[in-house]
Design a protein around this motif. Sequence first.
Motif, mmCIF file in Angstrom:
data_model
loop_
_atom_site.group_PDB
_atom_site.id
_atom_site.type_symbol
_atom_site.label_atom_id
_atom_site.label_comp_id
_atom_site.label_asym_id
_atom_site.label_seq_id
_atom_site.Cartn_x
_atom_site.Cartn_y
_atom_site.Cartn_z
ATOM 1 N N GLU A 323 -24.263 94.880 20.167
ATOM 2 C CA GLU A 323 -22.812 94.819 20.338
ATOM 3 C C GLU A 323 -22.183 94.197 19.102
ATOM 4 O O GLU A 323 -22.662 93.199 18.577
ATOM 5 C CB GLU A 323 -22.455 93.990 21.578
ATOM 6 N N TYR A 332 -27.196 93.151 22.801
ATOM 7 C CA TYR A 332 -26.436 93.379 24.032
ATOM 8 C C TYR A 332 -27.373 93.190 25.213
ATOM 9 O O TYR A 332 -28.461 93.774 25.248
ATOM 10 C CB TYR A 332 -25.853 94.791 24.039
ATOM 11 N N ALA A 334 -27.780 93.387 29.341
ATOM 12 C CA ALA A 334 -27.261 93.886 30.620
ATOM 13 C C ALA A 334 -28.446 94.363 31.450
ATOM 14 O O ALA A 334 -29.555 94.599 30.936
ATOM 15 C CB ALA A 334 -26.262 95.018 30.403
ATOM 16 N N ASP A 335 -28.223 94.508 32.742
ATOM 17 C CA ASP A 335 -29.303 94.931 33.635
ATOM 18 C C ASP A 335 -29.010 96.273 34.299
ATOM 19 O O ASP A 335 -29.634 96.623 35.293
ATOM 20 C CB ASP A 335 -29.550 93.869 34.715
ATOM 21 N N ASP A 336 -28.035 97.032 33.757
ATOM 22 C CA ASP A 336 -27.655 98.291 34.391
ATOM 23 C C ASP A 336 -27.824 99.498 33.472
ATOM 24 O O ASP A 336 -27.203 100.539 33.682
ATOM 25 C CB ASP A 336 -26.213 98.223 34.888
ATOM 26 N N ASN A 354 -34.802 94.453 29.784
ATOM 27 C CA ASN A 354 -34.507 93.995 28.432
ATOM 28 C C ASN A 354 -35.165 92.640 28.184
ATOM 29 O O ASN A 354 -35.427 91.873 29.120
ATOM 30 C CB ASN A 354 -32.995 93.905 28.201
ATOM 31 N N TYR A 360 -34.621 97.367 25.065
ATOM 32 C CA TYR A 360 -34.710 97.878 26.438
ATOM 33 C C TYR A 360 -35.899 98.831 26.512
ATOM 34 O O TYR A 360 -36.088 99.683 25.631
ATOM 35 C CB TYR A 360 -33.432 98.618 26.825
ATOM 36 N N TYR A 379 -24.519 105.798 29.280
ATOM 37 C CA TYR A 379 -24.120 104.449 29.696
ATOM 38 C C TYR A 379 -22.620 104.268 29.531
ATOM 39 O O TYR A 379 -22.073 104.437 28.437
ATOM 40 C CB TYR A 379 -24.865 103.408 28.867
ATOM 41 N N ARG A 381 -19.544 101.490 30.763
ATOM 42 C CA ARG A 381 -19.196 100.222 31.400
ATOM 43 C C ARG A 381 -17.801 99.823 30.957
ATOM 44 O O ARG A 381 -17.431 100.033 29.800
ATOM 45 C CB ARG A 381 -20.207 99.140 31.009
ATOM 46 N N TYR A 384 -16.445 98.754 27.321
ATOM 47 C CA TYR A 384 -17.420 99.006 26.267
ATOM 48 C C TYR A 384 -17.392 100.468 25.851
ATOM 49 O O TYR A 384 -17.088 101.349 26.665
ATOM 50 C CB TYR A 384 -18.835 98.646 26.727
#
Length: 435
Positions: A323, A332, A334-336, A354, A360, A379, A381, A384
């Motif tokens: 990011e 970056y 995140a868990d999604d 991650n 990841y 992806y 979100r 973002y």
Amino acid sequence: MAKVSVYLTLTCLLPLLCNSFSPENPKSQRILVLIDDFAIKYSHSLFFKSLQTRGYDLDFRLADDSKLALQRYGQYLYDGLIIFAPSVEKFGGSIDLATILDFVDSGHDLILAADVGASDLVRDIAAECGADFDEDPAAVVIDHSGYAVSATDGDHTLIAGDDFLQSDVILGSKKTEAPVLFRGIGHSLNPANSLVLKVLSASPCAYSANPKTKLSSPPSLIGSAISLVSVVQARNNARILVSGSLDMFSNRLFRSGVQKAGSSTKHEKSGNEQFVTEISKWVFHERGHLKAVNVKHQKVGETNEPAIYRITDDLEYSVEIYEWTGDDWKPYVADDVQVQFYMMSPYILKNLSNDGKGLYSTSFRVPDVYGVFQFKIAYQRLGYTSLSLSKQIPVRPFRHNEYERFITAAYPYYGSSFSMMAGFFIFSIVYLYNK
């Protein structure tokens, strides 16, 4: 002589193009500011100074300047555009509605501020971005319960807005404590456009009307459906800010104290400066911009990427996501984030784990189906930039010499075949030699 002139022009443009928006430096650098009066340059100097302090090169031009141009020799001269000319009926030079839309479609950013009596041109630009201003040119947002206490505002058109979008990536992690002062026109969002979001909404008691005339019919815009400030993130990751108030960016409202009606708390300074600064950081990609690098896949235990997989192979997939912070790239977390192993439809959908450092990864077994598959990451979100990655890989069946010599599951069939042969042999002996 003409060739020399073209060469000199391209030489002058080259430094600008080298510093422009790029994957390694996604922040807009050179911004064109269109104004209808040079007085705006001074009355809104705090906002412009905050941009210049953060490294932006602002080019101030009158909106009707006959020499205006966004591109030259097929290259864009600017990375971002600010339109602070709500009354302009026609842009000068080669700029028009189609040019501005092409500018956004090519991935560049836009800030548009309207005001009371906004021209049809400004309204059309906003409408193309999914924001529909009130059709009445004299209408403003009025709020008899959420107005800012002021001795000079008897019409309650100076609103103290505090209904913000809950998003740290768009508005920053530091909460805006003081309300934002807003005086201008409201707009509604096009329900067919899922990319536009309300960042600052009016209160449930607000409505849009001409304060100098009595209401003869219900207002067209009422309550929380009125958006004061909206943002758009296009599918190409271009970002747009639409505001119904040019005054919201002014020095006067930046420095003004604010007390919302019905509240005993009086703030010495409005939230305008913090709000506008933070949201401009998002618009110009100082925050919320993602990139993916080092996309890899290989068989478990191997390091080289194969050209083809076989059904039931065990494989590993990994990607690094970073990011942009405004100055450099940070991991970056995140868990999604998910990856699909896709052929016509997802055969496998896996969450990527991650390591907290931007890497990841996951592992899975290739399905027992052969064909041309894709590794896909789509992806999205809130706030973002979207990531869309795909990598094609064929999957083959077993070759004839890769099957097991004796298949365990076929043992019953083997046994029945040999028992049939043994039975036939015994029957033949009995039949031939029995008297």
